[in-house]
Design a protein around this motif. Structure first.
Motif, short mmCIF file in Angstrom:
data_model
loop_
_atom_site.label_atom_id
_atom_site.label_comp_id
_atom_site.label_asym_id
_atom_site.label_seq_id
_atom_site.Cartn_x
_atom_site.Cartn_y
_atom_site.Cartn_z
N ASN A 72 8.52 -14.73 7.44
CA ASN A 72 9.43 -13.57 7.46
C ASN A 72 9.96 -13.29 6.05
O ASN A 72 10.01 -12.13 5.62
CB ASN A 72 10.60 -13.85 8.41
CG ASN A 72 10.19 -13.85 9.87
OD1 ASN A 72 9.15 -13.29 10.23
ND2 ASN A 72 10.99 -14.47 10.72
N TRP A 73 10.37 -14.34 5.38
CA TRP A 73 10.92 -14.18 4.02
C TRP A 73 9.88 -13.60 3.09
O TRP A 73 10.15 -12.67 2.32
CB TRP A 73 11.40 -15.55 3.52
CG TRP A 73 12.00 -15.52 2.16
CD1 TRP A 73 13.33 -15.35 1.85
CD2 TRP A 73 11.33 -15.67 0.89
NE1 TRP A 73 13.52 -15.37 0.48
CE2 TRP A 73 12.31 -15.57 -0.12
CE3 TRP A 73 10.01 -15.88 0.53
CZ2 TRP A 73 11.99 -15.68 -1.47
CZ3 TRP A 73 9.68 -15.96 -0.82
CH2 TRP A 73 10.66 -15.88 -1.80
N PHE A 74 8.66 -14.14 3.14
CA PHE A 74 7.59 -13.69 2.23
C PHE A 74 7.24 -12.23 2.50
O PHE A 74 7.12 -11.42 1.56
CB PHE A 74 6.37 -14.58 2.40
CG PHE A 74 5.22 -14.22 1.49
CD1 PHE A 74 5.32 -14.41 0.13
CD2 PHE A 74 4.05 -13.67 2.01
CE1 PHE A 74 4.27 -14.08 -0.73
CE2 PHE A 74 2.99 -13.33 1.17
CZ PHE A 74 3.11 -13.54 -0.20
N CYS A 75 7.09 -11.87 3.77
CA CYS A 75 6.74 -10.48 4.09
C CYS A 75 7.81 -9.51 3.62
O CYS A 75 7.50 -8.41 3.15
CB CYS A 75 6.51 -10.34 5.60
SG CYS A 75 5.00 -11.14 6.18
N VAL A 81 5.21 -4.53 -2.79
CA VAL A 81 4.32 -5.08 -3.82
C VAL A 81 2.87 -4.90 -3.41
O VAL A 81 2.49 -5.20 -2.26
CB VAL A 81 4.62 -6.58 -4.04
CG1 VAL A 81 3.67 -7.15 -5.10
CG2 VAL A 81 6.07 -6.79 -4.46
N ARG A 82 2.05 -4.41 -4.32
CA ARG A 82 0.62 -4.26 -4.07
C ARG A 82 -0.09 -5.54 -4.49
O ARG A 82 0.01 -5.95 -5.66
CB ARG A 82 0.06 -3.06 -4.84
CG ARG A 82 -1.43 -2.83 -4.68
CD ARG A 82 -1.77 -2.26 -3.32
NE ARG A 82 -3.22 -2.10 -3.14
CZ ARG A 82 -3.78 -1.63 -2.03
NH1 ARG A 82 -2.99 -1.27 -1.02
NH2 ARG A 82 -5.08 -1.51 -1.93
N ILE A 117 -0.13 -9.66 7.97
CA ILE A 117 -0.64 -9.00 6.75
C ILE A 117 -2.03 -9.59 6.46
O ILE A 117 -2.23 -10.30 5.48
CB ILE A 117 0.32 -9.19 5.56
CG1 ILE A 117 0.77 -10.66 5.43
CG2 ILE A 117 1.53 -8.29 5.68
CD1 ILE A 117 1.57 -10.96 4.18
N SER A 118 -2.97 -9.31 7.30
CA SER A 118 -4.28 -9.96 7.29
C SER A 118 -4.97 -9.85 5.93
O SER A 118 -5.49 -10.84 5.40
CB SER A 118 -5.17 -9.36 8.37
OG SER A 118 -6.46 -9.94 8.32
N ARG A 119 -5.00 -8.65 5.36
CA ARG A 119 -5.71 -8.47 4.09
C ARG A 119 -5.12 -9.34 3.00
O ARG A 119 -5.85 -10.00 2.25
CB ARG A 119 -5.66 -6.99 3.67
CG ARG A 119 -6.41 -6.69 2.37
CD ARG A 119 -6.17 -5.25 1.91
NE ARG A 119 -4.78 -5.01 1.56
CZ ARG A 119 -4.24 -5.35 0.38
NH1 ARG A 119 -4.97 -5.96 -0.54
NH2 ARG A 119 -2.98 -5.06 0.14
N ILE A 120 -3.81 -9.36 2.90
CA ILE A 120 -3.14 -10.15 1.86
C ILE A 120 -3.28 -11.64 2.14
O ILE A 120 -3.52 -12.45 1.24
CB ILE A 120 -1.66 -9.74 1.75
CG1 ILE A 120 -1.57 -8.31 1.22
CG2 ILE A 120 -0.89 -10.70 0.84
CD1 ILE A 120 -0.17 -7.74 1.22
N ASP A 136 2.86 -15.91 -9.64
CA ASP A 136 3.49 -15.13 -8.57
C ASP A 136 2.73 -15.41 -7.29
O ASP A 136 1.52 -15.16 -7.21
CB ASP A 136 3.44 -13.63 -8.88
CG ASP A 136 4.31 -13.26 -10.06
OD1 ASP A 136 5.38 -13.87 -10.22
OD2 ASP A 136 3.91 -12.36 -10.83
N GLY A 137 3.43 -15.96 -6.30
CA GLY A 137 2.79 -16.29 -5.05
C GLY A 137 3.83 -16.68 -4.03
O GLY A 137 4.88 -16.06 -3.91
N LEU A 138 3.54 -17.76 -3.28
CA LEU A 138 4.48 -18.30 -2.32
C LEU A 138 4.54 -19.81 -2.51
O LEU A 138 3.51 -20.50 -2.39
CB LEU A 138 4.05 -17.98 -0.89
CG LEU A 138 4.88 -18.61 0.25
CD1 LEU A 138 6.35 -18.22 0.13
CD2 LEU A 138 4.33 -18.19 1.61
#
Length: 329
Positions: A72-75, A81-82, A117-120, A136-138
């Motif tokens: 939830n936080w990441f989304c 952001v692209r 967010i399947s593509r990402i 930059d990531g998680l």
């Protein structure tokens, strides 16, 4: 808030090292140092494995499902952001050697993200990233004993990691030099000349031999396993403090001598001044010495910085009471 991840037991060393660079830091959790300065990262520091910047704290006591909360936080963070390229995903859990990637939990996070967010999510990557580069990531740090995680989009990786052993390597010191190569992003190549001071039983020597280098192994002690009677080894049974290379400069200097770090540096300083080498991996065993004093010397105008700014100091995953320095041209 920014956190530095270190080996359990090295927290105070990291705190003191931060102060050496002019930043206040504190440690109240095993393996974690907290600092308010985003300018202090593993690009400068020896002891941190990871620098995690601008962290958010999530508690997961009670009915909180931590993996869902992380997603939830990441989304929410990437809503505008692209993302079109692979991005780093690391879920770090504590082991006896500090915080290390937990593959099963990274896969779980990725699977949950695929539903939203399947593509990402398909671009998530947990191969070790480039060393000393802003990422930059998680990044998730699980502090299980306090029922919380630290989570961030930004980090710097110091390069420390577990290396794969080789049955032909005669000692675990082989793992240290392999880890140093990974951090430096370079290693001896075929045809290189290597001088290994304090070589026996030959762990570092073997790392060079397997890459096709020729090694002057300087040690009165015996070589074992892979290096023993190897055609590309010249075993010089003499004192590493007095030996002078006939081939100058050598492509690589290795030094893993068991001695006081300041005494070892005095000998290495001669190699710097005489320009006897191009690249180097040097191990300083601080033992009963203050490792921060060792770092202060190495970074001072009378230390390695006097000769080059192309070097890195790290407390490796495979180090014990040691600091390993990589130098390159």
């Amino acid at each position: 808030m920014n956190i530095l991840l270190v080996k359990p037991g090295a927290e105070q060393f990291a705190v003191d090292e931060c102060k050496l660079h002019g930043s206040d830091a504190v440690s109240t959790i095993s393996g974690i140092v907290t600092t308010g300065s985003s300018g202090i990262t593993s690009q400068k520091l020896c002891f941190p494995f990871w620098s995690i910047n601008d962290v958010t704290e999530i508690n997961y006591s009670g009915n909180v499902k931590i993996h869902d909360a992380v997603c939830n936080w990441f989304c929410d963070q990437i809503r505008t952001v692209r993302i079109d390229t692979p991005w780093p995903l690391f879920f770090l859990t504590k082991s006896e050697n500090g915080f290390t990637p937990d593959l099963s939990r990274q896969e779980r996070i990725k699977d949950l993200l695929k539903k939203r967010i399947s593509r990402i999510a398909k671009l998530a990557d947990w191969n070790y990233p480039k060393v000393d580069m802003p990422l930059d990531g998680l990044f998730v740090v699980d502090v299980k004993e306090y029922n919380k995680v630290y989570i961030s989009r930004n980090a710097v990786f110091g390069g420390q990691r577990r290396m794969k052993d080789d049955p032909q390597a005669p000692s675990r010191s082989y793992l240290k030099v392999e880890e140093a190569f990974a951090i430096m992003g370079r290693s001896p190549k075929e045809g290189d000349i290597v001088a290994d001071l304090g070589a026996a039983p030959g762990g570092w020597t073997w790392a060079a031999l397997k890459r096709g280098a020729t090694v002057y192994a300087i040690d009165n002690g015996p070589l074992k396993k892979g290096p023993l009677d190897h055609p590309n080894v010249l075993h010089c049974k003499t004192d590493a403090y007095t030996w002078i290379p006939s081939h100058q400069p050598v492509d690589w200097l290795f030094c893993d001598m068991v001695d006081h770090p300041f005494q070892v540096y005095e000998r290495i300083k001669v190699w710097f001044e005489k320009k006897w080498f191009k690249n180097a991996v040097i191990n300083f065993k601080y033992g009963y010495s203050d490792p921060v004093k060792v770092l202060e010397l190495l970074h001072s105008s009378s230390g390695i910085l006097r000769y080059t700014d192309s070097f890195v100091c790290r407390h490796l995953f495979h180090d014990r009471d040691e600091i390993t320095v990589g130098v390159w041209k």
